[in-house]
Design an enzyme around this catalytic site. Structure first.
Site, PDB file in Angstrom:
ATOM      1  N   ASP A   1       0.863  -1.172   0.000  1.00  0.00           N
ATOM      2  CA  ASP A   1       0.000   0.000   0.000  1.00  0.00           C
ATOM      3  C   ASP A   1       0.908   1.233   0.000  1.00  0.00           C
ATOM      4  O   ASP A   1       2.099   1.130   0.305  1.00  0.00           O
ATOM      5  CB  ASP A   1      -0.897  -0.040   1.237  1.00  0.00           C
ATOM      6  CG  ASP A   1      -1.758   1.196   1.355  1.00  0.00           C
ATOM      7  OD1 ASP A   1      -2.345   1.590   0.344  1.00  0.00           O
ATOM      8  OD2 ASP A   1      -1.819   1.763   2.461  1.00  0.00           O
TER       9      ASP A   1
ATOM     10  N   ASP B   1      -1.877  -0.724   6.136  1.00  0.00           N
ATOM     11  CA  ASP B   1      -2.154  -0.260   7.500  1.00  0.00           C
ATOM     12  C   ASP B   1      -3.576   0.228   7.721  1.00  0.00           C
ATOM     13  O   ASP B   1      -3.959   0.533   8.835  1.00  0.00           O
ATOM     14  CB  ASP B   1      -1.187   0.866   7.883  1.00  0.00           C
ATOM     15  CG  ASP B   1      -1.549   2.190   7.210  1.00  0.00           C
ATOM     16  OD1 ASP B   1      -2.020   2.148   6.058  1.00  0.00           O
ATOM     17  OD2 ASP B   1      -1.354   3.244   7.832  1.00  0.00           O
TER      18      ASP B   1
END
Length: 615
Positions: free
Chosen positions: A305, A499
């Site tokens: 990400d 996250d």
């Protein structure tokens, strides 16, 4: 280790010692009785365990141990039976000791869980259970105590030891308003903090839950070892039967059974895997069980990400363009007014000013237009901060003509009294450790690295440009990330690092999901198989290397132990080794296997300085 294993090894050793004493005293019949009596408790305990295992649908090499002891007693080889009993009880004892040592670092996390907290109440303090704490409570943390919940610092300064959580051996000093992670130890003077979460919702509680679950999942390697044990059992019985059938000597069959007992498959795999889990925890990498450890060792594709993973995840001040005012004064006035806002940009400017040691006056008459900016008074001056259009309108001036900011950057304008005095640029910056992490990941065997983000393509391209990634996927929704994980499986086992809540589905779909930071989104930490306890991407590297080397040590122990056992069985079948000699030889093999598996506790990943390991 259990009292049962301690009692069994004590009885077995006592039986062996008494029998040897009687033998040297020229009392062979009494010695035979002593050895038989010393063997029977171990054999009985073993048979009970075998029955329980069969009831669970499990078949293992404990059967070989039971057969060898029973056969030795049946054919009068009581000394061999006693040595096997000592060997088996000793192996069980050593395995329990080894696993206990391997789990020591995880147990240390659990042992540090605080039970009570000291909460301010009126003019005094009251000792309360953790469950009684609520957000907003003011708590006193004394020297040496562990912070009970997540919160913010209410005192001027605090010195925190986070080594048990993150592997950082040096204490960290923080200032007022800074975040305080639950589970950190107070290494300085007593301080006050304001709780922001309940105990059950705090970082340390989440870590404890993960640690308690970490050893429950069995690795595919361990299950494969169980299946392989059936094959080894068949080979053992075949060699023993052939030795007896071809020579007519049952003692050779007894010797074969004795040297095959127990088996490195029983001992090496669990000890090495648990040692690997414990060792990874020393570097701030919490792996949720042996299955995740084995999967981590085989990863070939890495999907990352962007926000909060490749980048810091929070805006940082990157440039200040001033008009008739110096940068320090610009930042001081901007941050002073931004103290009244909870916006991430406001928090970033305040943190930057505090990091530079600037004293910030209290703003007055503040008015905030959500999403646009603030106006107020600082030391008698009218101050406005926000988007260029908002500030220009607040000052009654035309909007300034500014060149566009780079993709992903945000420009904030500052006005003082009746004029625009500065423009501040903020951006989510690439983590400093990112380039080094990616290069090291390739050295560890990761062949393909992909950026998968929901941001606009131009922002993703800017971030990825200096990194040499294999692919960049932008403008994604959570379902798109899952599809990429599934697509990339054709290139090998996939690891996804993220996250946020939006990363949780992809983390769950990946062979290994890694959640960044212990205080990331709860959904991502729950879906992931690996949680980094410190918010640094490069901390994943020691986790990968520990996993790879732990699995290698386990296989090495299995291969060497099985090889030596097979050679010993062949020698016993040809009459070259007696039952007693076989039992002693197998005991030496088992001890060597356990000691070799424990080498996983001493793994020191390359490129990791000793200072980063928890003391």
């Amino acid at each position: 280790m259990s009292r049962t294993s301690t009692a069994l090894i004590a009885l077995a050793i006592a039986g062996l010692a008494v029998g040897l004493g009687l033998r040297f005293a020229a009392m062979p019949s009494a010695a035979q009785i002593a050895w038989t009596l010393g063997t029977l408790p171990v054999l009985a305990a073993l048979l009970i365990e075998i029955v329980r295992a069969l009831a669970r649908g499990e078949v293992g090499l404990d059967i070989v141990a039971a057969l060898s002891m029973s056969a030795a007693l049946l054919f009068g080889e009581t000394l061999a039976a006693q040595v096997v009993a000592v060997m088996y009880a000793g192996g069980t004892f050593l395995e329990a000791y080894a696993e206990g040592r391997a789990r020591a670092d995880m147990s240390a996390l659990l042992a540090r869980v605080p039970r009570v907290a000291h909460r301010h109440s009126g003019d005094g303090l009251e000792e309360v259970a953790l469950d009684a704490l609520a957000p907003g409570d003011r708590i006193l943390v004394r020297r040496g105590e562990v912070t009970p919940v997540d919160g913010t610092l209410a005192s001027a300064t605090a010195l925190l030891d986070t080594s048990a959580l993150t592997g950082e051996s040096l204490p960290v000093r923080i200032g007022p308003g800074a975040s305080v992670m639950s589970g950190a130890a107070n290494a300085g003077e007593a301080f006050d903090m304001i709780a922001t979460h309940r105990a059950a919702e705090s970082t340390y509680a989440g870590i404890v839950r993960l640690v308690e679950a970490a050893a429950r999942a069995r690795a595919p390697m361990a299950r494969m070892a169980d299946r392989a044990s059936l094959g080894f059992l068949a080979v053992t019985l075949a060699i023993a039967g052939a030795a007896w059938g071809l020579t007519g000597d049952p003692i050779r069959a007894v010797a074969v059974l004795v040297i095959a007992t127990p088996c490195p498959l029983i001992l090496a795999v669990p000890v090495a895997l648990v040692a690997g889990l414990s060792r990874a925890a020393r570097f701030g990498v919490l792996i949720k069980g042996a299955q995740a450890l084995e999967a981590l060792s085989r990863v070939k594709v890495l999907i990352l990400d962007k926000t909060g993973t490749l980048t810091d995840g929070t805006p940082k001040l990157t440039a200040i363009l001033t008009e008739g005012i110096d940068e320090t004064e610009t930042l001081r006035l901007a941050a002073a007014l931004e103290q009244a806002s909870g916006h991430p940009v406001a928090q970033a400017l305040v943190a930057e000013a505090q990091g530079r040691g600037l004293a910030l006056p209290v703003p007055e008459a503040v008015c905030e237009a959500p999403g646009e900016g603030l106006t107020g008074r600082i030391e008698g001056h009218a101050v406005a901060i926000g988007g260029p259009g908002f500030v220009a309108a607040a000052l009654g001036q035309p909007a300034p003509d500014l060149p566009p900011a780079e993709p992903g950057a945000l420009r904030v304008t500052l006005g003082v009294d009746d004029r625009i005095v500065a423009h501040l640029t903020l951006a989510d910056r690439l983590r400093e450790d990112t380039p080094g992490f990616l290069a090291a990941a390739r050295r560890l065997g990761i062949r393909r690295i992909i950026l998968a983000t929901g941001d606009r393509p131009e922002i993703a391209a800017r971030v990825a440009a200096p990194l040499g990634l294999d692919a960049v996927e932008a403008g994604l929704v959570p379902a798109d990330k899952v599809a990429i994980v599934l697509r990339e499986r054709s290139a090998g086992p996939v690891m996804m690092v993220g996250d946020g809540v939006n990363d949780a589905p992809a983390l769950a779909a990946a062979d290994v999901g890694v959640a960044m930071g212990a205080r990331g989104a709860a959904a991502s930490a729950e879906a992931a198989q690996v949680v980094l306890l410190v918010d640094r991407l490069d901390r994943l590297l020691p986790g990968i290397e520990v996993a790879q080397r732990s699995i290698a040590i386990a296989w090495q122990s299995v291969a060497v132990g099985l090889g030596l056992s097979v050679l010993g069985m062949i020698a016993a079948a040809f009459g070259l080794i007696s039952p007693v000699e076989g039992a002693i030889a197998q005991e030496a093999i088992d001890v060597a296997v356990i000691l070799n598996a424990l080498r996983a506790l001493a793994i020191r990943p390359r490129g990791i300085a000793p200072a980063t390991e928890a003391a």
